[in-house]
Design an enzyme around this catalytic site. Sequence first.
Site, PDB file in Angstrom:
ATOM      1  N   HIS A 101       0.837  -1.204   0.000  1.00  0.00           N
ATOM      2  CA  HIS A 101       0.000   0.000   0.000  1.00  0.00           C
ATOM      3  C   HIS A 101       0.876   1.261   0.000  1.00  0.00           C
ATOM      4  O   HIS A 101       0.715   2.156  -0.842  1.00  0.00           O
ATOM      5  CB  HIS A 101      -0.917  -0.036   1.227  1.00  0.00           C
ATOM      6  CG  HIS A 101      -1.841   1.138   1.347  1.00  0.00           C
ATOM      7  ND1 HIS A 101      -3.143   1.115   0.907  1.00  0.00           N
ATOM      8  CD2 HIS A 101      -1.646   2.389   1.839  1.00  0.00           C
ATOM      9  CE1 HIS A 101      -3.704   2.293   1.122  1.00  0.00           C
ATOM     10  NE2 HIS A 101      -2.816   3.085   1.703  1.00  0.00           N
ATOM     11  N   GLU A 102       1.800   1.326   0.944  1.00  0.00           N
ATOM     12  CA  GLU A 102       2.662   2.513   1.027  1.00  0.00           C
ATOM     13  C   GLU A 102       3.569   2.622  -0.184  1.00  0.00           C
ATOM     14  O   GLU A 102       3.912   3.732  -0.615  1.00  0.00           O
ATOM     15  CB  GLU A 102       3.469   2.503   2.329  1.00  0.00           C
ATOM     16  CG  GLU A 102       2.633   2.500   3.611  1.00  0.00           C
ATOM     17  CD  GLU A 102       1.593   3.629   3.687  1.00  0.00           C
ATOM     18  OE1 GLU A 102       1.835   4.716   3.143  1.00  0.00           O
ATOM     19  OE2 GLU A 102       0.521   3.389   4.289  1.00  0.00           O
TER      20      GLU A 102
ATOM     21  N   GLU B  22      -4.496   7.745  -3.114  1.00  0.00           N
ATOM     22  CA  GLU B  22      -5.035   6.488  -2.607  1.00  0.00           C
ATOM     23  C   GLU B  22      -5.360   5.527  -3.752  1.00  0.00           C
ATOM     24  O   GLU B  22      -5.313   4.302  -3.572  1.00  0.00           O
ATOM     25  CB  GLU B  22      -6.278   6.772  -1.759  1.00  0.00           C
ATOM     26  CG  GLU B  22      -6.747   5.604  -0.931  1.00  0.00           C
ATOM     27  CD  GLU B  22      -5.818   5.255   0.228  1.00  0.00           C
ATOM     28  OE1 GLU B  22      -4.834   5.984   0.488  1.00  0.00           O
ATOM     29  OE2 GLU B  22      -6.088   4.228   0.879  1.00  0.00           O
TER      30      GLU B  22
ATOM     31  N   HIS C 293       1.798   4.621  -2.782  1.00  0.00           N
ATOM     32  CA  HIS C 293       1.962   6.061  -2.527  1.00  0.00           C
ATOM     33  C   HIS C 293       3.367   6.523  -2.914  1.00  0.00           C
ATOM     34  O   HIS C 293       3.546   7.559  -3.543  1.00  0.00           O
ATOM     35  CB  HIS C 293       1.758   6.360  -1.034  1.00  0.00           C
ATOM     36  CG  HIS C 293       0.334   6.291  -0.566  1.00  0.00           C
ATOM     37  ND1 HIS C 293      -0.664   7.041  -1.130  1.00  0.00           N
ATOM     38  CD2 HIS C 293      -0.246   5.573   0.433  1.00  0.00           C
ATOM     39  CE1 HIS C 293      -1.810   6.794  -0.493  1.00  0.00           C
ATOM     40  NE2 HIS C 293      -1.595   5.902   0.449  1.00  0.00           N
TER      41      HIS C 293
END
Lengths: 491, 491
Positions: free
Chosen positions: B256-257, B286, B260
């Site tokens: 997830h990170e 996101e 980003h």
Amino acid sequence: MSAYDELMSFERETGALAQVAGRLGWDQETMMPRGAADQRSEELAAMESVLHARRTDPRIGDWLEAAAGEALDEEGAAQLRHIRRSYERANRVPAKLASDLARLTSRAHRVWAEARADDDFAAFAPVLAEVVQLKREEGAALAAGGDVYDALLDDYEPGASAVQLAEMFGALRPRLVALRQAVLDKPQPAPLEGTFDEQAQMKLSRMVAKTFGYEMARGRLDKSVHPFTAGSGDDVRITTRTNALDPFNCLYSTIHEVGHACYEQAIRGGYRFTPLGQGVSMGVHESQSRIYENQLGRSRAFTGWLYERMTELFGDLGIGGAEAFYAAVNRIHNGYIRTEADEVQYNLHVLLRFDLERALIAGDLEVADLEAAWNERFAKDFGFAVDKPSDGVLQDVHWSAGLFGYFPTYSLGNVYAGCLNKALRAAEPDLDAQLAAGDLEKATGWLRDNVQQYGGLYEPRAVIEKACGEAPSEAPLLDYLEAKFGALYGL
Amino acid sequence: MSAYDELMSFERETGALAQVAGRLGWDQETMMPRGAADQRSEELAAMESVLHARRTDPRIGDWLEAAAGEALDEEGAAQLRHIRRSYERANRVPAKLASDLARLTSRAHRVWAEARADDDFAAFAPVLAEVVQLKREEGAALAAGGDVYDALLDDYEPGASAVQLAEMFGALRPRLVALRQAVLDKPQPAPLEGTFDEQAQMKLSRMVAKTFGYEMARGRLDKSVHPFTAGSGDDVRITTRTNALDPFNCLYSTIHEVGHACYEQAIRGGYRFTPLGQGVSMGVHESQSRIYENQLGRSRAFTGWLYERMTELFGDLGIGGAEAFYAAVNRIHNGYIRTEADEVQYNLHVLLRFDLERALIAGDLEVADLEAAWNERFAKDFGFAVDKPSDGVLQDVHWSAGLFGYFPTYSLGNVYAGCLNKALRAAEPDLDAQLAAGDLEKATGWLRDNVQQYGGLYEPRAVIEKACGEAPSEAPLLDYLEAKFGALYGL
């Protein structure tokens, strides 16, 4: 609000920003991704630009003038003294030069680290020449007609001069040379041998740091190429390094930095972010790191306690007892690296750098000739040749960071540590019994009460004189070294 | 220099300072000594004060006016659009309010962390009430007569409104509720069981991060309580967390990170420190983290490759093959924690927060009643009771940091990820074969080329529409979820 209160509110905000900028330096050495160096240079330059604008803000001049008429206590008067000096100095350096220097030294630092890894002085020389040129310009602007090197030195040791230091170093040198020769003519004790797990070394370092009073809740310990301390007040971080073959490198680097860090942690909380809220000079700072490291950490009494702890951690050290361990800790050895040098030879390393950097700034030595000059001087002082640049001219971070005038404060710190040790021993007759039990509370407490808590309240020489009850001189250091190594080597 | 060039030079320096301030936030979560919290609040306030002064500097208004008459390309026009919006917003917030908020949220964050550890909402409520009060003041100042919550939302998702989002969430909800109920009525696949070495989890995270194109030379991976990404350009740092019983928590937090972080790393280098040099909105941000994590990372094809890697690292997983592993990764399970929620239920967590924070800001809900309101709403949506505050109202960092208006962008990002996944699948018909081989180059390359590289060049909805060739809607996300979980659960 009085002019003084307005000025102090402004100064505290500047102090907070300076802490942030300083932490960027810590981050660069410990955490920063290697690909971020260019971007970081821009960030540092932006911070430097903000700080320079604040330090030269004409309102400071107005506030200083107005506050001069206000009734102030000793602390207030000391704050104004620091602010006035800093304001006058900052106004002498053009903003562009300050920001160019920040950008250049960030780059130079990176080039130095690579050149050091590659053992290639030629790769570092061009950017170092740029640094020297800008530092000359900065020194000339600061000196306003006076001595350029002294002007740079004043950033680290307010009130000191190169001539005065050269005189002190001149008094140190003959007795150190004689002691060194006498010791090296004797048979050497056995060194500590073997390999020592590097994680266990860090564990030991953490334990010993706490023993010396370093508050981990207001700091942290990491690894970096060159050990250092960063920050003031409640966020004082230290670094060390590990070498599987030499646990003393890690341990005594840690104790050294703990001396610096305890100084910063012990300064009165009310001074936070103000000019009084940090160590008063590099020389006084170094007196704390060196007395922790040497007069306390390398004493017979403390090494007896340390011998037990290391035996617990690493098993049998194969050295045959605490007395032999003490001799191994204090073994005089030929070596290239200043930060690994023993107490007897350390100041000879510093003198070499002091003379070379004075010559660089004066224009008597070109950077292109620096490696040769270093190697020639080293061979003369130490009796053998430098084997590679990372053991010679590339070993220290300082010049890449533009820190000309910093080196001599190391030896000044050693002199001050000698003075403080004499006074501490007089004040605490039972010191050795405490050290032998691993109890540093009274020793570090005496230093906290008599030196550290004051931060910038007193001038550098004054705080040492106040603590010792006599004017600082090189004699106590020499007496201490001759007594200690005379006994160790049976002179 | 043209007015535009002068303005951009000023903006780049501000951008560099904002990066420094952002890194303080990273440091606070990963490295800062716990005793440094008060001091850090002062440092953050000082940085915020400098940044606020720059963002409201009247010269920006002059430069904007003068630059309006200059001939600019698409990028220049976009820069001015961002700068104008930011300048107008910054001028509406009084300097004192901005610096009070920085100081307060730094303290609130610390209180939250302690309250969360102690499972004690009452310990957090007073400071949260202060935060809500100041955020209302900030929102009212920004709204200038308009909707206060929309004004806060605009900081994260320029151009969005709560009414528009509520409509989109209204269209999402019935089909998600129906899907969730249908899935929970079916037998559940076996979960992954056992304990998984936390260092090995971090090693796997590092490997997978690189596989997804995260450049470690321009970033780093550490641990923190709540995973996050910090920084832009060449210094983009991510964090994750580990749980010995749940390796997917660590791994998918990392992926997830990484989504980003790859967005920030991929933005055109020439945009560094400018308004175009960062992700254009939280919703678009996101969309990247969620498509990396879910549509790519939790796909049947990729989990087949991951199953092999985890078997190599941890030994037999006791799950009986790649198909069962895929089912375990995508297992629908009742749970309290938003960041651990599955794809089907995640948006229900977000809707809960969206409605509660709108009510807090509108004054329809008091902080004293927040825990009860949370627990009541949770029981209604999820069918069981919250067991403790750290599983409920204290689980997220956002409100302690004053991030009201942030939560809804998570669901908007999921909607955008659904749109992008549809377009990516159309552009790369062989995608599953690549994912099955652990080859993410084409998938992440498509996202880099069509979304990430542009940074702030296009408006949020516009960049998604440009990449997808059609206006964004919730339909592709719903179609994807129904197809995926319909197949997995045999609906």
